[in-house]
Design a protein around this motif. Structure first.
Motif, mmCIF file in Angstrom:
data_model
loop_
_atom_site.group_PDB
_atom_site.id
_atom_site.type_symbol
_atom_site.label_atom_id
_atom_site.label_comp_id
_atom_site.label_asym_id
_atom_site.label_seq_id
_atom_site.Cartn_x
_atom_site.Cartn_y
_atom_site.Cartn_z
ATOM 1 N N THR C 327 -29.898 -27.490 4.898
ATOM 2 C CA THR C 327 -30.166 -27.689 6.321
ATOM 3 C C THR C 327 -29.947 -26.400 7.105
ATOM 4 O OG1 THR C 327 -29.373 -29.931 6.013
ATOM 5 C CG2 THR C 327 -29.614 -29.158 8.271
ATOM 6 N N MET C 328 -28.868 -25.706 6.767
ATOM 7 C CA MET C 328 -28.621 -24.454 7.495
ATOM 8 C C MET C 328 -29.715 -23.430 7.203
ATOM 9 S SD MET C 328 -24.548 -24.064 7.127
ATOM 10 C CE MET C 328 -23.476 -25.461 7.375
ATOM 11 N N LEU C 329 -30.251 -23.469 5.961
ATOM 12 C CA LEU C 329 -31.315 -22.521 5.612
ATOM 13 C C LEU C 329 -32.532 -22.695 6.519
ATOM 14 C CD1 LEU C 329 -31.367 -22.383 1.710
ATOM 15 C CD2 LEU C 329 -30.684 -20.606 3.314
ATOM 16 N N ILE C 330 -32.816 -23.934 6.912
ATOM 17 C CA ILE C 330 -33.989 -24.150 7.760
ATOM 18 C C ILE C 330 -33.840 -23.411 9.079
ATOM 19 C CG2 ILE C 330 -35.318 -25.874 9.030
ATOM 20 C CD1 ILE C 330 -35.257 -27.664 6.890
ATOM 21 N N GLY C 331 -32.588 -23.177 9.474
ATOM 22 C CA GLY C 331 -32.364 -22.433 10.711
ATOM 23 C C GLY C 331 -32.987 -21.046 10.660
ATOM 24 N N ILE C 332 -33.128 -20.492 9.449
ATOM 25 C CA ILE C 332 -33.620 -19.109 9.356
ATOM 26 C C ILE C 332 -35.090 -18.997 9.754
ATOM 27 C CG2 ILE C 332 -33.972 -17.138 7.805
ATOM 28 C CD1 ILE C 332 -31.441 -18.075 6.322
ATOM 29 N N PRO C 333 -36.006 -19.730 9.079
ATOM 30 C CA PRO C 333 -37.398 -19.619 9.521
ATOM 31 C C PRO C 333 -37.600 -20.069 10.968
ATOM 32 C CG PRO C 333 -37.164 -21.350 7.859
ATOM 33 C CD PRO C 333 -35.884 -20.576 7.878
ATOM 34 N N THR C 334 -36.810 -21.061 11.402
ATOM 35 C CA THR C 334 -36.950 -21.506 12.782
ATOM 36 C C THR C 334 -36.508 -20.409 13.737
ATOM 37 O OG1 THR C 334 -36.315 -23.658 11.903
ATOM 38 C CG2 THR C 334 -36.550 -23.471 14.282
ATOM 39 N N GLY C 335 -35.403 -19.750 13.392
ATOM 40 C CA GLY C 335 -34.928 -18.642 14.225
ATOM 41 C C GLY C 335 -35.946 -17.521 14.283
ATOM 42 N N ILE C 336 -36.580 -17.254 13.141
ATOM 43 C CA ILE C 336 -37.600 -16.197 13.092
ATOM 44 C C ILE C 336 -38.701 -16.518 14.098
ATOM 45 C CG2 ILE C 336 -39.462 -15.279 11.657
ATOM 46 C CD1 ILE C 336 -37.533 -15.500 9.277
ATOM 47 N N LYS C 337 -39.074 -17.784 14.143
ATOM 48 C CA LYS C 337 -40.132 -18.169 15.077
ATOM 49 C C LYS C 337 -39.705 -17.921 16.513
ATOM 50 C CE LYS C 337 -42.954 -21.412 12.549
ATOM 51 N NZ LYS C 337 -44.268 -20.870 12.920
ATOM 52 N N ILE C 338 -38.466 -18.309 16.833
ATOM 53 C CA ILE C 338 -37.969 -18.105 18.202
ATOM 54 C C ILE C 338 -38.061 -16.615 18.572
ATOM 55 C CG2 ILE C 338 -35.935 -18.276 19.689
ATOM 56 C CD1 ILE C 338 -36.430 -21.044 19.022
ATOM 57 N N PHE C 339 -37.571 -15.767 17.667
ATOM 58 C CA PHE C 339 -37.598 -14.327 17.958
ATOM 59 C C PHE C 339 -39.033 -13.829 18.115
ATOM 60 C CE2 PHE C 339 -33.207 -14.209 16.184
ATOM 61 C CZ PHE C 339 -32.618 -13.631 17.291
ATOM 62 N N ASN C 340 -39.934 -14.365 17.296
ATOM 63 C CA ASN C 340 -41.311 -13.898 17.381
ATOM 64 C C ASN C 340 -41.990 -14.300 18.688
ATOM 65 O OD1 ASN C 340 -41.054 -12.677 14.968
ATOM 66 N ND2 ASN C 340 -42.623 -13.837 13.912
ATOM 67 N N TRP C 341 -41.650 -15.488 19.210
ATOM 68 C CA TRP C 341 -42.223 -15.852 20.511
ATOM 69 C C TRP C 341 -41.695 -14.914 21.590
ATOM 70 C CZ3 TRP C 341 -40.757 -21.204 18.550
ATOM 71 C CH2 TRP C 341 -41.852 -21.815 17.936
ATOM 72 N N ILE C 342 -40.401 -14.610 21.487
ATOM 73 C CA ILE C 342 -39.832 -13.696 22.484
ATOM 74 C C ILE C 342 -40.492 -12.329 22.351
ATOM 75 C CG2 ILE C 342 -37.716 -12.526 23.200
ATOM 76 C CD1 ILE C 342 -36.195 -15.068 22.240
ATOM 77 N N ILE C 368 -31.614 -24.695 22.001
ATOM 78 C CA ILE C 368 -30.355 -25.427 22.190
ATOM 79 C C ILE C 368 -30.256 -26.569 21.178
ATOM 80 C CG2 ILE C 368 -29.045 -26.869 23.795
ATOM 81 C CD1 ILE C 368 -30.242 -25.225 26.061
ATOM 82 N N GLY C 369 -31.361 -27.321 21.039
ATOM 83 C CA GLY C 369 -31.362 -28.422 20.075
ATOM 84 C C GLY C 369 -31.175 -27.920 18.655
ATOM 85 N N GLY C 370 -31.757 -26.760 18.365
ATOM 86 C CA GLY C 370 -31.625 -26.208 17.021
ATOM 87 C C GLY C 370 -30.199 -25.798 16.735
#
Lengths: 242, 109, 639
Positions: C327-342, C368-370
């Motif tokens: 579950t924590m690993l999923i945070g990585i690709p999701t975080g990458i997406k957040i940074f890429n939108w920024i 926040i939800g993530g």
């Protein structure tokens, strides 16, 4: 190469009657493979449940072991069950019938052969040598459907004899998961037989030939072989391995 | 995929020729032989061996693969079909194995 | 490239082909754009149903010992709120965009199976009505949206409440599965020349991933539901503990579906936001390849983490550890997406339209939800938080702050393309701020009430536990959301009838769907476009924006021009017939097939309300009707 492909696809975009496709494959074939992928998950869920519940039933009959109608005694042989205190009249034999199921398995395997020959018949419609009845698609479609129906007959026989031995879908976890799993598979076979009979009807009416009809039979064949493949897994996991 | 690959794909679409009766009869023979061995093994003392289940699983997997590769033409057809099927199959097997572990039907080691 | 900065073409209304208006044309339509509109209208209607349910829930909880509804009604309301929002609102809202956008974005004239597409919609509509109607007769499902068995077996849930839920979900599953097979085929197969996978717009990419998740995740719940159905109707023992059944079987099968479902709900929004952000930043999406890859990775990992919903059942240290880490690993690709939108917005020429505001709010709220999600990925932490309002806060930040906000952005962005009309930006701003303030007011305090121990799914609570103020604030927040929703409804209805003044490319966007008139003609593209890069329209109008992107081989471009092909901005207004483009015939048959199938499932209810004979006769009758409808459908020509 690329040049030619583009020219072909764009030179006459107006009025062309075939639609452009990226891969040149057939829509319906991609859809069928996707559906088969989904079916893999369907049967994986069913088989996992059967395996998870294996050996958890509280009462008999059991798939591979002898049991007792009046108590929870389980044994490898009738003698063992009786020795443990079960009256001879109450002894329940293992329900799975390997000889009968081996026959039905063989029939279903051979139906797959008939299916590929039916497809070969459609693909080679009108070619020399394929006008003989035993090379044509009608004969092999009929054979496939017939063997599918025979498999269903075996299954009906199997289910009835189980019920006579006291195993219904409500009896125990084994009954629930066994009848549901094999029933799901049987339903798939029944749908397949209906499908094959429909194809046969078209074949009798106007003859199956040409690329469109090859596709029609090809898709049915994919479905049919998949149903066969599922049975290969079920036969080993449910019937043979204890 | 390279720029023109998607376009060129079209030219590659016609897949290798499907097998014919010459191969099919061998395929059917192999399937029959493996099934016969499976059932035969069931009635031998080998049934009590710890290797019984793995052996049967291997034979079953072989039959599965033969049907999929030859009867379903996956060996000869477009790679898209292969990926669609193998991907789903891997997911399904993964879920099945995971459930067996979670319900302690299989144990590590 | 061919021309540069051509002025937007004078807009001419798309031609009305025969039978393009009137109720009959909507019932028989097989046009993906109109089916998309049907999805949009239906799911927005259900949004009001689900929203009203939520409003009553919050009224009940506004004060301690609330008396607005009884415990029984409360159970029905929270069950139906969850079920409605997930299966009847967010998924079909995504489906509205799948339908409308995928063929336009890949340069196709329709989906692969237009009639199957219509079938999917009608199954969804009838299934939605089937599962929603009991709310009005006090017999709605009442065991939570995840319907844990054995709670949902006859023994613990007598009556027909759960029957509707089991059968309704089964029906909706058929709809999703049929649609998924359709879109997978469409995306693999119907891309325009030059539209390689590496050039597909991000929305189509994320949708592609979602369709695979649907195809592979739905079977698990289908089977779990069949077991429950058989237990309830035929007396099987799958969830019968006395017979030796395992109470975790349902939970595992359900969450094998349920966790991918979370990504099914949010990935389409990731896609929409990845379309909105580059457009209003006037630069290409940052890190396209990584965005695609992380989307696939999310889809892949999403299948291996389901048991984190079950840490509290005691699976043992090994399983807890594996699922926690996954579950924590999923945070990585999701975080990458957040940074890429920024990074996409960074240094861009930002335009703060309503769509862009929703997209930016999405990034912040989803984050926040993530983050709270990563918190309860840790089993010890989860044991503290599970079944409390903290979890409610978490998944509303993900599903409301994430999915709904993003989809609203998508609606403002694509409304001109869908209708040829703009939504009012002024009203849209009100809508946005009401939603933004309202949702934070409602859900942020739930973190606190949850941490203070307030359990989920209780119909009331005593005063003096420190929960009163937080609950009151949450309820006030819902009022804001309600106002926002009504502003949106007014805006939507008013604009629907408003002036048709939207040009083909109102936002100066770069993808194919903006190269054709708004609304697009029935055949979408008079000429199939040849795609030269990820933003083919910018190649023509704003080459400076795509200068750094990879373009076609010189060879391809030369050939394309030689054939006069890159006529990307199409202003064609003739009918399909005049252009010689074969279009599928409208047909009522998918509707009937869907109707009979839903009736077949519904017949099972007779087992509990009428007699066995009635049920059997009804089932055989509807089965025959269904087979007849399918035969008649399959034997009639498509076009």
């Amino acid at each position: 190469m690329a040049t030619a492909a583009i020219a072909e696809s764009s030179a006459a975009p107006h009025g062309e009657h075939t639609h452009y496709t990226t891969t040149g494959l057939e829509n319906r074939k991609i859809a069928m493979w996707t559906l088969i992928g989904s079916e893999c998950m369907i049967f994986a869920s069913l088989i996992s449940t059967y395996l998870v519940y294996k050996g958890r039933s509280k009462v008999g009959p059991w798939p591979h072991d002898w049991g007792c109608k009046t108590s929870a005694i389980v044994g490898k042989t009738a003698a063992a069950v009786q020795a443990a205190g079960c009256a001879a009249a109450d002894v329940m034999k293992p329900v799975l019938d390997i000889p009968i199921t081996s026959q039905s398995t063989f029939v279903l395997l051979m139906s797959s052969l008939a299916m590929v020959l039916a497809l070969e018949g459609v693909e080679n419609h009108g070619k020399p040598g394929y006008d003989r009845w035993y090379k044509g698609s009608r004969f092999w479609l009929a054979m496939t459907a017939l063997m599918g129906a025979a498999f269903l007959g075996y299954q009906a026989y199997e289910f009835t004899s189980f019920v006579h031995e006291g195993l219904t879908i409500r009896t125990n976890l084994f009954g629930s998961s066994f009848f549901t799993l094999t029933g799901f598979h049987g339903t798939h076979v029944a749908v397949g037989v209906l499908w094959l009979v429909s194809l046969l009807a078209i074949d009798m009416k106007r003859g199956l030939k040409g690329a469109t009809d090859v596709l029609l039979v090809d898709i049915a064949a994919l479905y049919w072989h998949f149903v066969d493949v599922v049975w290969i897994a079920i036969f080993t996991l449910i019937y043979l391995i204890q | 995929m390279s720029d023109s690959a998607a376009i060129v794909d079209r030219a590659h679409a016609d897949h290798k020729a499907h097998p014919t009766w010459k191969q099919y009869k061998w395929v059917a023979l192999w399937l029959t032989v493996i099934t016969a061995v499976e059932v035969w093994v069931y009635y031998t003392p080998f049934r009590e061996s710890p290797l019984f289940a793995p052996t049967l699983l291997a034979m079953s997997a072989a039959k599965f693969a033969i049907v999929v590769m030859f009867y379903m033409h996956l060996k000869y057809d477009h790679w898209v079909f292969r990926r669609l099927f193998v991907g789903s199959l891997v997911a399904a097997m993964g879920i099945l194995m995971a459930l067996l572990f979670l319900f302690s039907k299989l144990k590590i080691g | 490239m061919a021309s540069s900065a051509a002025p937007a073409p004078a807009f001419a209304a798309a031609p009305a082909a025969t039978g393009q208006s009137g109720l009959w044309s909507w019932l028989t339509t097989v046009d993906h754009k109109r089916i998309g509109m049907l999805y949009l209208w239906t799911s927005l209607a259900f949004l009001f149903v689900g929203g009203t349910e939520a409003f009553i829930l919050r009224l009940q909880l506004a004060h301690p010992n609330g008396q607005v509804v009884s415990a029984e009604v409360y159970n029905q309301l929270f069950t139906m709120h969850g079920t409605t929002m997930i299966f009847l609102v967010v998924m079909p809202l995504s489906a509205a965009f799948f339908n409308f956008l995928i063929p336009l974005q890949i340069g196709a004239r329709d989906v692969a199976f237009p009639r199957l597409n219509a079938f999917s919609y009608w199954v969804y509509l009838f299934g939605g009505i089937f599962i929603t109607l009991p709310v009005f007769f006090n017999v709605a499902p009442d065991a939570g949206w995840f319907g844990y068995a054995p709670l949902t077996t006859n023994q613990f849930s007598p009556g027909i409440h759960i029957d509707f839920w089991v059968l309704g979900l089964q029906i909706l599953g058929v709809s999703s599965l049929a649609a998924a097979v359709n879109f997978i085929t469409t995306i693999i197969h119907m891309r325009a020349p030059g539209m390689s996978m590496a050039r597909m717009p991000m929305f189509t990419w994320m949708s592609f991933v979602v369709q695979f998740m649907l195809v592979l995740a739905f079977p698990a719940i289908t089977i779990a539901l069949f077991f429950l159905q058989f237990d309830r109707f035929f007396g099987t023992q799958f969830y019968e503990l006395a017979a030796g059944a395992d109470p975790l079987l349902w939970q595992h099968l359900f969450w094998i579906f349920g966790h991918p479902e979370v990504y099914i709900l949010v990935l389409p929004t990731f896609g929409l936001v990845s379309e909105i952000t580059p457009t209003f930043s006037e630069k290409p999406l940052f890190g396209y390849n990584v965005m695609v890859f992380s989307g696939i990775l999310i889809g892949f990992l999403g299948f291996g983490v389901w048991a984190h919903h079950m840490f509290a059942v005691g699976m043992g240290a090994t399983a807890d550890t594996i699922f926690g880490i996954g579950t924590m690993l999923i945070g990585i690709p999701t975080g990458i997406k957040i940074f890429n939108w920024i990074a996409t917005m960074w240094g861009g020429n930002l335009r703060f339209t309503v769509a862009m505001k929703f997209a930016i709010a999405f990034v912040a709220l989803f984050l926040i939800g993530g983050v709270s999600g990563v918190m309860h990925a840790s089993p010890p932490t989860d044991l503290q938080q599970t079944d409390t309002y903290f979890i409610v806060a978490h998944f509303h930040y993900v599903l409301f702050g994430g999915s709904v906000m993003g989809i609203m952005g998508g609606i403002y962005h694509y409304f001109p393309k869908m209708t040829g009309r703009f939504l009012s930006e002024k009203l849209g701003n009100w809508h946005f701020w009401m939603f933004f303030i309202g949702m934070n007011l409602t859900f942020f305090p739930m973190h606190f009430s949850g941490m203070l121990g307030m359990p989920r799914r209780v119909y009331t609570y005593d005063a003096g536990q420190g929960w009163d103020t937080f609950n009151l604030i949450s309820t006030i927040g819902v009022v804001f959301q309600g106002i926002g929703l009504f502003v949106f409804a007014y805006n939507f209805l008013k604009s629907w009838k408003g002036e048709k003044n939207a040009p083909g490319d109102p936002w100066s966007a770069g993808t194919l769907e903006w190269s054709i008139p708004s609304p697009p003609p029935e055949y979408n593209f008079a000429q199939l476009p040849i795609v030269t890069s990820r933003y083919p329209l910018w190649d023509i109008k704003h080459p400076e924006r795509t200068a750094e992107l990879r373009h076609s081989d010189p060879d391809t471009a030369v050939v394309a021009e030689a054939h006069g092909v890159p006529m990307l901005e199409q202003t064609e207004t003739r009918t399909a017939k005049a252009l010689g483009i074969p279009m599928p015939f409208p047909t009522i048959k998918p509707l009937f097939a869907a109707l009979f199938m839903v009736m077949l499932f519904a017949s099972l209810i007779f087992l509990h309300t009428a007699s066995l004979q009635v049920a059997v006769v009804s089932m055989i009758g509807t089965t025959l009707l269904f087979i007849g409808a399918v035969y008649s459908w399959l034997t009639s020509p498509l076009e």
